[in-house]
Scaffold this active site. Structure first.
Site, PDB file in Angstrom:
ATOM      1  N   SER A 102      -4.550   3.987   4.047  1.00  0.00           N
ATOM      2  CA  SER A 102      -4.361   4.621   5.179  1.00  0.00           C
ATOM      3  C   SER A 102      -6.070   4.305   5.938  1.00  0.00           C
ATOM      4  O   SER A 102      -7.036   4.615   5.062  1.00  0.00           O
ATOM      5  CB  SER A 102      -4.093   6.102   5.345  1.00  0.00           C
ATOM      6  N   TYR A 116      -4.489  14.663   2.185  1.00  0.00           N
ATOM      7  CA  TYR A 116      -4.028  13.242   2.307  1.00  0.00           C
ATOM      8  C   TYR A 116      -5.172  12.241   2.246  1.00  0.00           C
ATOM      9  O   TYR A 116      -4.999  11.260   1.600  1.00  0.00           O
ATOM     10  CB  TYR A 116      -3.237  13.120   3.694  1.00  0.00           C
TER      11      TYR A 116
END
Length: 195
Positions: A102, A116
């Site tokens: 990501s 995250y």
């Protein structure tokens, strides 16, 4: 899942659709064996499963929340690697592993998504180390760094998390993410990148 499988099947492509908890190493190993039995050699492994939590300070959630997120985002990938990599190496042909990272695993912004982001930074480290380990083999490793992807990621993560970690501060996908790149565009770019 079955709807997606049927759609792919209609295009003349054999597909095996299996619902899998990748945090369960034994379940992943069983599915890997089933895939090998069904299709033979595996040449492309894409580790794409992840969960998300946003809205809390990084040190606020307890270990049970960290464990939940890391079991999917980091250990899930590790389970898939351990289960499939021996097969990718055994056939002696070119193969490729793609771990979906990501932008949050590359740079952390003030978005309250530290859990995250931490998991995705770890995934990048795992991927880089794996690439070094495999440098003298026919197996290549890439990390996909998508930014905003128009998906139900927020909602699905919230459903999986349930009450774990307290109230869900982002129960629906924010507009900036909802207006992101379409999953099909990400997939097309991914395939172009590994060809």
């Amino acid at each position: 899942l079955q709807e997606a499988a049927a759609s792919i099947n209609q295009q003349g492509v054999r597909v095996l659709a299996v619902e899998l908890d990748i945090s369960d190493a034994a379940a992943v190993a069983a599915v890997a064996q089933r895939v090998i039995e069904e299709f033979g050699a595996v040449h492309l492994l894409i580790n794409n499963a992840a969960v998300f939590m946003r809205g809390h300070d990084v040190c606020e959630p307890g270990d049970e929340v960290w464990d939940w997120l890391l079991q999917v985002n980091l250990y899930g990938t590790l389970h898939c690697l351990r289960s499939f990599l021996p097969h990718l190496q055994a056939h002696g042909e070119e193969a490729h592993i793609v771990n979906t990272g990501s932008i949050s695993g590359f740079v952390v912004r003030d978005r309250k998504n530290g859990l995250y982001a931490t998991s995705k930074f770890a995934l990048v480290g795992l991927s880089e180390a794996l690439a070094h380990d495999l440098r003298d083999t026919k197996v290549r490793v890439s990390v996909l760094f998508p930014a905003a992807v128009a998906s139900n990621f927020y909602e699905h993560s919230a459903q999986h998390r349930g009450e774990l970690g307290g109230p869900n501060l982002f129960p629906v996908t924010p507009e900036a993410t909802a207006n992101g790149m379409l999953p099909a565009e990400v997939a097309a770019r991914l395939l172009d990148g590994i060809r």
